[in-house]
Design an enzyme around this catalytic site. Structure first.
Site, PDB file in Angstrom:
ATOM      1  N   GLY A  95      -0.416   2.561  10.889  1.00 47.97           N
ATOM      2  CA  GLY A  95      -0.586   3.044  12.213  1.00 47.97           C
ATOM      3  C   GLY A  95       0.561   4.110  12.534  1.00 47.97           C
ATOM      4  O   GLY A  95       0.965   4.353  13.678  1.00 47.97           O
TER       5      GLY A  95
ATOM      6  N   LYS B 123       1.979  -1.264   0.469  1.00 47.73           N
ATOM      7  CA  LYS B 123       1.766   0.260  -0.238  1.00 47.73           C
ATOM      8  C   LYS B 123       2.343   0.349  -1.597  1.00 47.73           C
ATOM      9  O   LYS B 123       2.043   1.239  -2.439  1.00 47.73           O
ATOM     10  CB  LYS B 123       2.309   1.187   0.981  1.00 47.73           C
TER      11      LYS B 123
ATOM     12  N   ARG C 298     -10.619  -2.278   5.320  1.00 46.06           N
ATOM     13  CA  ARG C 298     -11.472  -2.472   6.650  1.00 46.06           C
ATOM     14  C   ARG C 298     -12.351  -1.455   7.075  1.00 46.06           C
ATOM     15  O   ARG C 298     -12.487  -0.437   6.311  1.00 46.06           O
ATOM     16  CB  ARG C 298     -10.521  -2.616   7.719  1.00 46.06           C
TER      17      ARG C 298
ATOM     18  N   ASN D 230      -7.175   1.303   2.951  1.00 42.30           N
ATOM     19  CA  ASN D 230      -7.368   0.726   4.212  1.00 42.30           C
ATOM     20  C   ASN D 230      -8.648  -0.376   3.794  1.00 42.30           C
ATOM     21  O   ASN D 230      -9.693   0.132   3.664  1.00 42.30           O
ATOM     22  CB  ASN D 230      -7.792   1.532   5.522  1.00 42.30           C
TER      23      ASN D 230
END
Length: 460
Positions: free
Chosen positions: A165, A117, A293, A291
């Site tokens: 998450g 990040k 994905r 993200n």
């Protein structure tokens, strides 16, 4: 397009989703599974399947060696990682390529860069994307962290540099809380991601969580507009919509353009999501993370744009250029997704695995249910509690909410507790109807009004 066969390195509803997309492209599929997932729907649907380990994810779905052996033994061309598990693991992406296979996703270098990040914030700044005020890099020392907080002020969020998450995150309102939470966040991040590095950023009060879907082929990039993901519990999304709520056209244009600029900055390949905090009061937005994905909530974007994002991922990985230009991508109507989990809202969202005694799925125009369920299926206790996603489309948001309420009344999953009552209550909530929600809206309401609105006997 060079891909003729795909190994699905995931489970549950996303595995089913990938298999359906591959079949639509005429591609052979191989499904890997743990000993606990022998009866999984994806195993039944795939052209072939391989058991790769015991129920523990660490010894099966996260076992890179076992996944690669299954891929080589079955002679597939490519591996699709889905979301979670190995989907954002740069070492896995590299190992797939080193084995002579295609990784359906961005390069290992891009995953490594954007998965950190702190580094992702640097990329965002280089692309001209606004970032939340905070530390310029990783902070491993409490004294250095105190100096940052002295400049940006409270409240602040302590975040893990790696992973996601909602893990490795703490909010501090005072210096006392900050000094207590800092080592806790580092320890949690180290345990979860093998990296205890942290950074600090300002908390935007009453922020909305808005994200932009991107597609890139390594040469060019486009956006598929944005999603609203503000309804969250413990920083986990519960309910998502497309397009975002009460977002001015000028802000939407800047937001989406910034996501494309970031994707082009790293020559992004595949599907990805650029996430932002939006301050409705000021009209400003700030980059959070990327993200690398497919996202759980991708179906709402598919419903309003008509683009099959999973098929597009596969085509791009197979060497194809983007199949759509930016001026060909438009939003039609409104879509909402409800994540249906095997959790009991009456007991603090306690996981509720069990056997599906009966399943009744709503049907009709604008209704989609992405799931791995069937009557008689035993939901194992070892993995994420997501059972499926109810996605509803309407010409307007009002008609979408009406259709959603009807679909939620029809949806029946007998044999275990689910979060359907939560979504029924949200669909009827005046603040949700008006769009007056933010990232800190849901949890206080769950602790008070929801428990009164949905007594235990209705969700037991």
């Amino acid at each position: 397009m060079t891909i003729r066969s795909i190994l699905v390195a995931n489970r549950g509803e996303i595995a089913v989703r990938i298999i359906r997309a591959a079949k639509a492209l005429g591609i052979r599929t191989v499904q890997v599974y743990s000993a606990a997932d022998r009866d999984m729907l994806a195993v039944k649907m795939a052209d072939a399947s391989v058991e790769i380990g015991p129920p523990s994810a660490a010894k099966s779905y996260l076992n890179i060696g076992a996944v690669l052996k299954a891929a080589v033994d079955t002679g597939v061309d490519a591996i699709h990682p889905g979301y979670g598990f190995l989907s954002e693991n740069a070492a896995f992406a590299k190992a797939v390529v080193d084995a002579g296979l295609v990784f359906i996703g961005p390069s290992a270098d891009a995953i490594r860069l954007l998965g950190d990040k702190v580094e992702a914030r640097k990329v965002a700044k280089a692309a001209g994307v606004p970032t939340v005020p905070g530390s310029d890099g990783r902070i491993d020392d409490l004294d250095a962290a105190r100096a940052v907080v002295a400049v940006i002020g409270f409240p602040v969020m302590i975040k893990a540099a790696a992973g996601g998450g909602g893990r490795g995150i703490r909010i501090a309102e005072t210096m006392e809380e900050f000094e207590r939470h800092f080592p806790q966040a580092s320890a949690e991040a180290l345990a979860a991601f093998g990296d205890g590095g942290l950074y600090v950023e300002k908390v935007i009060t009453r922020a909305r969580h808005v994200e932009v879907q991107i597609l890139g082929d390594g040469i060019d990039a486009v956006h598929c507009f944005e999603r609203e993901c503000s309804l969250q519990r413990r920083r986990q999304k519960v309910w998502e919509e497309a397009p975002a709520l009460r977002l001015p056209d000028a802000v939407r244009a800047k937001l989406c353009a910034s996501a494309v600029a970031l994707a082009r900055e790293v020559k992004y390949r595949g599907a990805g999501t650029v996430e932002y905090l939006y301050d409705e009061a000021s009209g400003e937005f700030y980059f959070i993370e990327v993200n690398t994905r497919i996202q759980v909530e991708h179906p709402v974007t598919e419903m309003v744009t008509g683009i099959d994002l999973v098929q597009e991922m596969i085509r791009i990985a197979g060497g194809a250029r983007l199949s759509v230009r930016q001026d060909e991508i438009n939003v039609h109507g409104h879509a909402i997704e409800c994540r249906i989990n095997a959790e009991d809202p009456a007991r603090g969202f306690l996981p509720a695995p069990g056997t599906i005694e009966a399943l009744k799925v709503p049907e009709g125009e604008g209704i989609r249910f992405d799931t791995m369920l069937y009557a008689g299926y035993q939901v194992p206790p070892f993995y994420d509690s997501l059972l499926g996603k109810l996605i509803v489309w309407g010409e307007t948001r009002e008609s979408c909410l009406t259709r959603l309420s009807e679909a939620l009344q029809t949806l029946e999953i007998k044999g275990l507790a689910t979060t359907i009552p939560l979504h029924q209550a949200l669909a009827a909530h005046p603040a949700v109807a008006s769009g007056d929600v933010h990232t800190r809206f849901l949890e206080p309401w769950l602790d008070t009004a929801f428990q009164k609105a949905v007594p235990p006997k209705e969700v037991a």
